[in-house]
Write an enzyme that holds these catalytic residues in place. Structure first.
Site, PDB file in Angstrom:
ATOM      1  N   HIS A  62       0.831  -1.217   0.000  1.00  0.00           N
ATOM      2  CA  HIS A  62       0.000   0.000   0.000  1.00  0.00           C
ATOM      3  C   HIS A  62       0.864   1.266   0.000  1.00  0.00           C
ATOM      4  O   HIS A  62       0.527   2.264   0.641  1.00  0.00           O
ATOM      5  CB  HIS A  62      -0.952   0.026   1.204  1.00  0.00           C
ATOM      6  CG  HIS A  62      -1.912  -1.112   1.255  1.00  0.00           C
ATOM      7  ND1 HIS A  62      -3.144  -1.072   0.640  1.00  0.00           N
ATOM      8  CD2 HIS A  62      -1.821  -2.339   1.831  1.00  0.00           C
ATOM      9  CE1 HIS A  62      -3.777  -2.223   0.845  1.00  0.00           C
ATOM     10  NE2 HIS A  62      -2.984  -3.006   1.554  1.00  0.00           N
ATOM     11  N   ASN A 107     -10.074  -3.018   2.442  1.00  0.00           N
ATOM     12  CA  ASN A 107      -9.778  -2.993   1.009  1.00  0.00           C
ATOM     13  C   ASN A 107     -11.060  -2.706   0.232  1.00  0.00           C
ATOM     14  O   ASN A 107     -12.130  -2.573   0.819  1.00  0.00           O
ATOM     15  CB  ASN A 107      -9.194  -4.344   0.554  1.00  0.00           C
ATOM     16  CG  ASN A 107      -7.758  -4.551   1.000  1.00  0.00           C
ATOM     17  OD1 ASN A 107      -6.960  -3.614   1.031  1.00  0.00           O
ATOM     18  ND2 ASN A 107      -7.422  -5.782   1.351  1.00  0.00           N
ATOM     19  N   TYR A 167       1.156  -4.432  12.022  1.00  0.00           N
ATOM     20  CA  TYR A 167       0.833  -3.078  11.568  1.00  0.00           C
ATOM     21  C   TYR A 167       1.465  -2.031  12.483  1.00  0.00           C
ATOM     22  O   TYR A 167       2.152  -1.119  12.036  1.00  0.00           O
ATOM     23  CB  TYR A 167      -0.683  -2.886  11.478  1.00  0.00           C
ATOM     24  CG  TYR A 167      -1.244  -3.337  10.157  1.00  0.00           C
ATOM     25  CD1 TYR A 167      -1.750  -2.435   9.236  1.00  0.00           C
ATOM     26  CD2 TYR A 167      -1.249  -4.688   9.807  1.00  0.00           C
ATOM     27  CE1 TYR A 167      -2.253  -2.844   8.020  1.00  0.00           C
ATOM     28  CE2 TYR A 167      -1.742  -5.118   8.589  1.00  0.00           C
ATOM     29  CZ  TYR A 167      -2.243  -4.191   7.697  1.00  0.00           C
ATOM     30  OH  TYR A 167      -2.728  -4.606   6.487  1.00  0.00           O
TER      31      TYR A 167
END
Length: 505
Positions: free
Chosen positions: A56, A129, A339
């Site tokens: 991303h 997404n 993350y």
């Protein structure tokens, strides 16, 4: 002195006497090390690029407002949903997945759909997404996906062979691959696509009752996509087409909107569900679990500085608030650590102090006093001289037991269970998705697949044809024809599915 005065200084405030001429020994002589402004500029320039996201990397973002339009307090005690009409500030970042920072926007790829809500109980990040499913259901494959869709270690070029070799080694990937090869594989821009939380999450109400939920965000601008040919023309003229479209629309007052819905499944329904309800490669059918409207968000303000707000935006599924929670979804569980860890590497341990990441509804001074120091600790007086340990005799920083979550259902022995023994229903849903397409849309899936598999070895092509055929015979026949392969030369009814554990080419 204001910026409007136009007077140049160095980073520490000293006036700069000459912006164009370096300090030298004589008019043509070598530079002097005491030209501090030159040294300051170059040393800052050498360090101003931060690591890009591993996935991303190419993204666009904007600020906006979420408004509740329907009462869902029977499902959740989250304060941002407490009453119809309530508004919450937010930030959204959209992205492509595979490409680097300089990649073209109009590539055939999944789009990231990440939302940050600044609620009064802290930040809620929903990191989704533009597709409701994913390629696999066990997070041990995350790193290999990155390798397969990124650049080859020998050629340093993106490799269709690596990509399809990986995808076709996972029969459960066919659902996501079918979406990617369909018309929705190349959204025209970011405003004209849906978004999904994709994972199964949970909500709980003020009685401690838990339900499983899936999040949906439906664009109010309508769905618009590009064909391969249209996308090639867009890329040839504007590699930043989606970013430009979003920025210009907001700048011109044409604010994009998405309606938020949830699907709800009770714990009892989950226990009796046909498939694993926490399987990220499958959807919940709307006929069984209809969409329930929740609210709407509008993006209405562009960032003043891209790096400050978009590049430094940090999303993590661990950013969650009371009334909302996780699920046994293995893929969601697998995202809970990396993350935040990636943000600490990319932006630093105090990345939560960057304005776009600050929990605006809580107040910096009220945040965890036990996480201190670290590079670039610049706000909140580093929690001052108060106690940085617990327990302490000052009676501060007590726990808040009223926010305890209801018990999380979990059982079983710790073991590396074979997911394929648990569920091998790989092809039912991609087959249904294929049959929902018009004849023209099916032909485009065939053509898009053939285009995407250009240069891929025949054994991998045959593997994909077999999977498509098992989803629907017409799907397999159409892909075979588009690839120029005689379908009668392929063993289509093999009982053993071709996974990475058992390739039969």
């Amino acid at each position: 002195m204001s910026k409007q005065d136009g007077k140049l200084t160095g980073l520490f405030g000293a006036p700069v006497s000459d912006r164009e001429n370096s300090m030298t020994a004589g008019p043509r002589g070598p530079l002097l090390m005491q030209d501090i402004y030159f040294l300051e500029q170059m040393s800052h320039f050498d360090r101003e690029v931060i690591p890009e996201r591993r996935m991303h990397a190419k993204g666009s973002g904007a600020f906006g407002t979420f408004t509740v339009t329907n009462d869902i307090t029977q499902y959740t005690s989250a304060k941002m949903f407490s009453e119809v009409g309530k508004q919450t500030e937010m930030f959204a970042r959209f992205s492509t997945v595979s490409g680097e920072r300089g990649a073209a926007d109009a590539e055939r790829d999944i789009r990231g759909f990440a939302l940050k809500f600044y609620t009064e109980d802290g930040n809620w990040d929903l990191v989704g997404n533009n597709t409701p499913v994913f390629f696999f259901r066990d997070p041990k494959l995350f790193v290999s996906l990155n390798r397969a869709v990124k650049r080859d270690p020998r050629t340093n070029m993106r490799s269709a062979q690596n990509n399809w070799d990986f995808w076709t080694g996972l029969p459960e990937a066919l659902h996501q691959v079918t979406i990617l090869m369909s018309d929705r594989g190349i959204p025209k821009d970011l405003r004209h696509m849906h978004g999904f939380g994709s994972h199964t999450y949970s909500m709980y109400n003020d009685k401690g009752e838990r339900v499983w939920v899936k999040y949906h965000f439906r664009t109010q601008q309508g769905i618009e996509n590009l064909t391969d040919e249209e996308a090639a023309n867009v890329i040839a003229t504007d590699r930043d087409s989606s970013q430009r479209d979003l920025f210009n629309a907001i700048e011109n007052g044409d604010y994009p909107k998405w309606k938020m819905y949830i699907q709800v499944m009770t714990e009892e329904q989950a226990r009796n569900h046909k498939d694993n309800p926490f399987d990220l490669t499958k959807v919940w059918y709307h006929g069984d679990y209809p969409l329930i409207e929740v609210g709407e968000f509008e993006l209405n303000r562009n960032p003043n500085n891209y790096f400050q707000d978009v590049e430094q935006a940090a999303f993590a599924p661990t950013n969650i608030v009371p009334g909302l929670d996780y699920s046994p979804d293995k893929m969601l569980q697998g995202r809970l650590f990396p993350y935040g860890d990636a943000q600490r590497y990319r932006l630093g341990v105090n990345h939560w102090q960057i304005p776009v990441n600050q929990p605006k509804g809580v107040g910096i001074e009220n945040l965890c006093p036990f996480s201190r120091d670290g590079q670039m600790r610049i706000l909140d007086d580093n929690q001052g001289g108060g106690p940085h340990y617990y327990p302490n005799n000052q009676g501060v920083y007590d726990s808040q037991p009223e926010f305890k979550k209801p018990p999380f259902p979990a059982d079983g022995d710790g073991y590396e269970y074979n997911q394929r023994q648990d569920d091998d229903n790989y092809f039912e849903q991609p087959g249904k998705l294929f049959r929902l397409q018009s004849d023209e849309a099916k032909e485009r899936i065939f053509t898009n697949t053939a285009n995407a598999m250009d240069g891929v070895t025949e054994d991998v092509k045959r593997r994909h044809i077999r999977h498509c055929y098992k989803a629907d015979p017409d799907y397999g026949k159409g892909v075979a024809k588009a690839l120029g392969i005689d379908i009668n030369s392929i063993d289509l009814e093999g009982e053993q599915d071709e996974t990475y554990e058992n390739f039969k080419n």
